[in-house]
Write a protein that holds these residues in place. Structure first.
Motif, PDB file in Angstrom:
ATOM      1  N   VAL A   3       2.891 -55.401  47.128  1.00 17.03           N
ATOM      2  CA  VAL A   3       3.379 -55.983  45.876  1.00 17.03           C
ATOM      3  C   VAL A   3       2.370 -55.687  44.779  1.00 17.03           C
ATOM      4  N   SER A   4       2.842 -55.154  43.658  1.00 18.91           N
ATOM      5  CA  SER A   4       1.948 -54.845  42.550  1.00 18.91           C
ATOM      6  C   SER A   4       1.376 -56.133  41.970  1.00 18.91           C
ATOM      7  N   THR A   5       0.271 -55.996  41.260  1.00 19.39           N
ATOM      8  CA  THR A   5      -0.357 -57.171  40.648  1.00 19.39           C
ATOM      9  C   THR A   5       0.572 -57.816  39.632  1.00 19.39           C
ATOM     10  N   ARG A   6       1.269 -57.000  38.852  1.00 14.17           N
ATOM     11  CA  ARG A   6       2.196 -57.545  37.858  1.00 14.17           C
ATOM     12  C   ARG A   6       3.307 -58.343  38.528  1.00 14.17           C
ATOM     13  N   GLU A   7       3.823 -57.837  39.644  1.00 15.63           N
ATOM     14  CA  GLU A   7       4.868 -58.558  40.357  1.00 15.63           C
ATOM     15  C   GLU A   7       4.308 -59.825  40.997  1.00 15.63           C
ATOM     16  N   ARG A   8       3.070 -59.770  41.440  1.00 20.33           N
ATOM     17  CA  ARG A   8       2.440 -60.966  42.013  1.00 20.33           C
ATOM     18  C   ARG A   8       2.310 -62.067  40.961  1.00 20.33           C
ATOM     19  N   VAL A   9       1.997 -61.666  39.733  1.00 18.50           N
ATOM     20  CA  VAL A   9       1.910 -62.631  38.632  1.00 18.50           C
ATOM     21  C   VAL A   9       3.290 -63.223  38.354  1.00 18.50           C
ATOM     22  N   ARG A  10       4.299 -62.357  38.353  1.00 21.50           N
ATOM     23  CA  ARG A  10       5.663 -62.850  38.119  1.00 21.50           C
ATOM     24  C   ARG A  10       6.083 -63.846  39.195  1.00 21.50           C
ATOM     25  N   GLN A  11       5.835 -63.503  40.446  1.00 24.12           N
ATOM     26  CA  GLN A  11       6.204 -64.386  41.541  1.00 24.12           C
ATOM     27  C   GLN A  11       5.479 -65.726  41.453  1.00 24.12           C
ATOM     28  N   ALA A  12       4.211 -65.671  41.074  1.00 31.66           N
ATOM     29  CA  ALA A  12       3.445 -66.908  40.915  1.00 31.66           C
ATOM     30  C   ALA A  12       4.031 -67.765  39.806  1.00 31.66           C
ATOM     31  N   ALA A  13       4.397 -67.132  38.703  1.00 28.47           N
ATOM     32  CA  ALA A  13       4.960 -67.864  37.565  1.00 28.47           C
ATOM     33  C   ALA A  13       6.296 -68.494  37.933  1.00 28.47           C
ATOM     34  N   VAL A  14       7.162 -67.742  38.595  1.00 25.06           N
ATOM     35  CA  VAL A  14       8.465 -68.279  38.991  1.00 25.06           C
ATOM     36  C   VAL A  14       8.282 -69.493  39.897  1.00 25.06           C
ATOM     37  N   LYS A  15       7.395 -69.381  40.856  1.00 30.05           N
ATOM     38  CA  LYS A  15       7.156 -70.478  41.785  1.00 30.05           C
ATOM     39  C   LYS A  15       6.649 -71.724  41.063  1.00 30.05           C
ATOM     40  N   LEU A  16       5.686 -71.547  40.180  1.00 29.60           N
ATOM     41  CA  LEU A  16       5.082 -72.692  39.495  1.00 29.60           C
ATOM     42  C   LEU A  16       5.992 -73.259  38.413  1.00 29.60           C
ATOM     43  N   PHE A  17       6.649 -72.396  37.641  1.00 30.87           N
ATOM     44  CA  PHE A  17       7.557 -72.889  36.597  1.00 30.87           C
ATOM     45  C   PHE A  17       8.708 -73.678  37.228  1.00 30.87           C
ATOM     46  N   ALA A  18       9.184 -73.224  38.390  1.00 31.51           N
ATOM     47  CA  ALA A  18      10.280 -73.924  39.061  1.00 31.51           C
ATOM     48  C   ALA A  18       9.826 -75.275  39.590  1.00 31.51           C
ATOM     49  N   ALA A  19       8.601 -75.335  40.091  1.00 33.93           N
ATOM     50  CA  ALA A  19       8.100 -76.569  40.707  1.00 33.93           C
ATOM     51  C   ALA A  19       7.523 -77.553  39.699  1.00 33.93           C
ATOM     52  N   LYS A  20       6.793 -77.035  38.703  1.00 32.31           N
ATOM     53  CA  LYS A  20       6.059 -77.916  37.783  1.00 32.31           C
ATOM     54  C   LYS A  20       6.559 -77.869  36.348  1.00 32.31           C
ATOM     55  N   PHE A  22       7.434 -75.282  32.809  1.00 33.97           N
ATOM     56  CA  PHE A  22       6.615 -74.386  31.993  1.00 33.97           C
ATOM     57  C   PHE A  22       5.416 -75.121  31.412  1.00 33.97           C
ATOM     58  N   HIS A  23       5.649 -76.279  30.803  1.00 33.18           N
ATOM     59  CA  HIS A  23       4.555 -77.011  30.164  1.00 33.18           C
ATOM     60  C   HIS A  23       3.607 -77.641  31.181  1.00 33.18           C
ATOM     61  N   GLY A  24       4.101 -77.859  32.392  1.00 29.38           N
ATOM     62  CA  GLY A  24       3.251 -78.442  33.419  1.00 29.38           C
ATOM     63  C   GLY A  24       2.397 -77.427  34.157  1.00 29.38           C
ATOM     64  N   THR A  25       2.591 -76.142  33.856  1.00 27.38           N
ATOM     65  CA  THR A  25       1.844 -75.068  34.513  1.00 27.38           C
ATOM     66  C   THR A  25       0.772 -74.538  33.579  1.00 27.38           C
ATOM     67  N   GLY A  26      -0.466 -74.594  34.011  1.00 30.93           N
ATOM     68  CA  GLY A  26      -1.571 -74.091  33.205  1.00 30.93           C
ATOM     69  C   GLY A  26      -1.954 -72.670  33.572  1.00 30.93           C
ATOM     70  N   ILE A  27      -2.733 -72.061  32.720  1.00 32.15           N
ATOM     71  CA  ILE A  27      -3.207 -70.697  32.981  1.00 32.15           C
ATOM     72  C   ILE A  27      -4.033 -70.644  34.262  1.00 32.15           C
ATOM     73  N   ARG A  28      -4.843 -71.654  34.469  1.00 30.28           N
ATOM     74  CA  ARG A  28      -5.632 -71.691  35.717  1.00 30.28           C
ATOM     75  C   ARG A  28      -4.732 -71.767  36.937  1.00 30.28           C
ATOM     76  N   ASP A  29      -3.642 -72.529  36.817  1.00 30.62           N
ATOM     77  CA  ASP A  29      -2.695 -72.605  37.934  1.00 30.62           C
ATOM     78  C   ASP A  29      -2.124 -71.229  38.248  1.00 30.62           C
ATOM     79  N   LEU A  30      -1.710 -70.519  37.198  1.00 32.39           N
ATOM     80  CA  LEU A  30      -1.150 -69.183  37.383  1.00 32.39           C
ATOM     81  C   LEU A  30      -2.159 -68.224  37.991  1.00 32.39           C
ATOM     82  N   ALA A  31      -3.368 -68.268  37.464  1.00 34.60           N
ATOM     83  CA  ALA A  31      -4.410 -67.369  37.962  1.00 34.60           C
ATOM     84  C   ALA A  31      -4.707 -67.634  39.434  1.00 34.60           C
ATOM     85  N   GLN A  32      -4.787 -68.910  39.786  1.00 36.86           N
ATOM     86  CA  GLN A  32      -5.078 -69.265  41.179  1.00 36.86           C
ATOM     87  C   GLN A  32      -3.951 -68.831  42.108  1.00 36.86           C
ATOM     88  N   GLU A  33      -2.711 -69.066  41.688  1.00 41.06           N
ATOM     89  CA  GLU A  33      -1.575 -68.709  42.534  1.00 41.06           C
ATOM     90  C   GLU A  33      -1.456 -67.193  42.689  1.00 41.06           C
TER      91      GLU A  33
END
Length: 213
Positions: A3-20, A22-33
């Motif tokens: 999986v490319s890094t860009r796709e990994r970022v997308r997958q992380a964002a989808v997972k976190l935005f769905a669970a928490k 958009f406003h509940g997801t921070g940049i650190r959360d995205l970076a960690q995921e």
């Protein structure tokens, strides 16, 4: 599969935005995921809103493309609406996080970013509106409130993303078929979605999202 890094970022964002959200997801959360540093994350996503817009546009374009494919050549409003319902249910069952982001986070966008997303959503929902209005005109659907009925049906079908599990008692085909039956009954129509139309919806979903259904 790599999986490319860009796709990994997308997958992380989808997972976190769905669970928490958009406003509940921070940049650190995205970076960690995504297993990146916060600094390097921006190279792959732009702003957080850019990332949300990209996810929504991609998801809605796929849904619109799939709906157009599933109803291509169908003149019968019953078959068209039944196919739209089945396709919507199948898509929300196999892509729950993506669809929850689209359904729940439009309000998080700034007006400029929201316009294109809403235009895609409206184009998709117009397929539903046209099928219902054509059915009413043909006397096969009966409702005094077609717009409200459409909204209720879309909302009902979208809820599948919140609770569907492949471990449940119904197969995806059974679930999609049952929802199509519920939708048609809501319009006082006793017909059912035929097996060929359901199979077509399944093949379209499998092709557009590139997953077995």
């Amino acid at each position: 599969m790599v999986v490319s890094t860009r796709e990994r970022v997308r997958q992380a964002a989808v997972k976190l935005f769905a669970a928490k959200g958009f406003h509940g997801t921070g940049i650190r959360d995205l970076a960690q995921e995504a297993e990146l540093s916060s600094a390097s994350l921006y190279h792959y996503m732009g702003t957080k809103e850019d990332l949300l817009v990209a996810i929504m546009n991609e998801s809605l374009r796929r849904l619109l493309d799939a709906a157009e494919q599933a109803t291509a050549g169908l003149t019968d409003p019953v078959s068209r609406l039944g196919s739209l319902v089945a396709l919507h249910v199948l898509a929300h069952a196999i892509q729950p996080d993506d669809t929850r982001v689209v359904d729940n986070e439009v309000h998080a966008l700034t007006p400029g970013a929201r316009a294109d997303v809403v235009a895609l959503r409206d184009a998709y929902e117009k397929l539903w509106a046209d099928a219902i209005e054509d059915g009413v005109a043909a006397g096969v659907f009966h409702t005094g409130q077609p717009s409200v009925t459409r909204l209720a049906l879309v909302e009902m079908c979208s809820g599948v993303a919140r609770w569907y599990s492949p471990k449940g008692p119904l197969t995806l085909d059974q679930l999609a078929s049952h929802y199509a039956e519920l939708a048609l009954r809501a319009l006082a129509c006793e017909r059912r979605l035929d097996v060929t139309a359901l199979q077509n919806c399944r093949e379209v979903v499998s092709g557009v999202w590139r997953v077995p259904v």
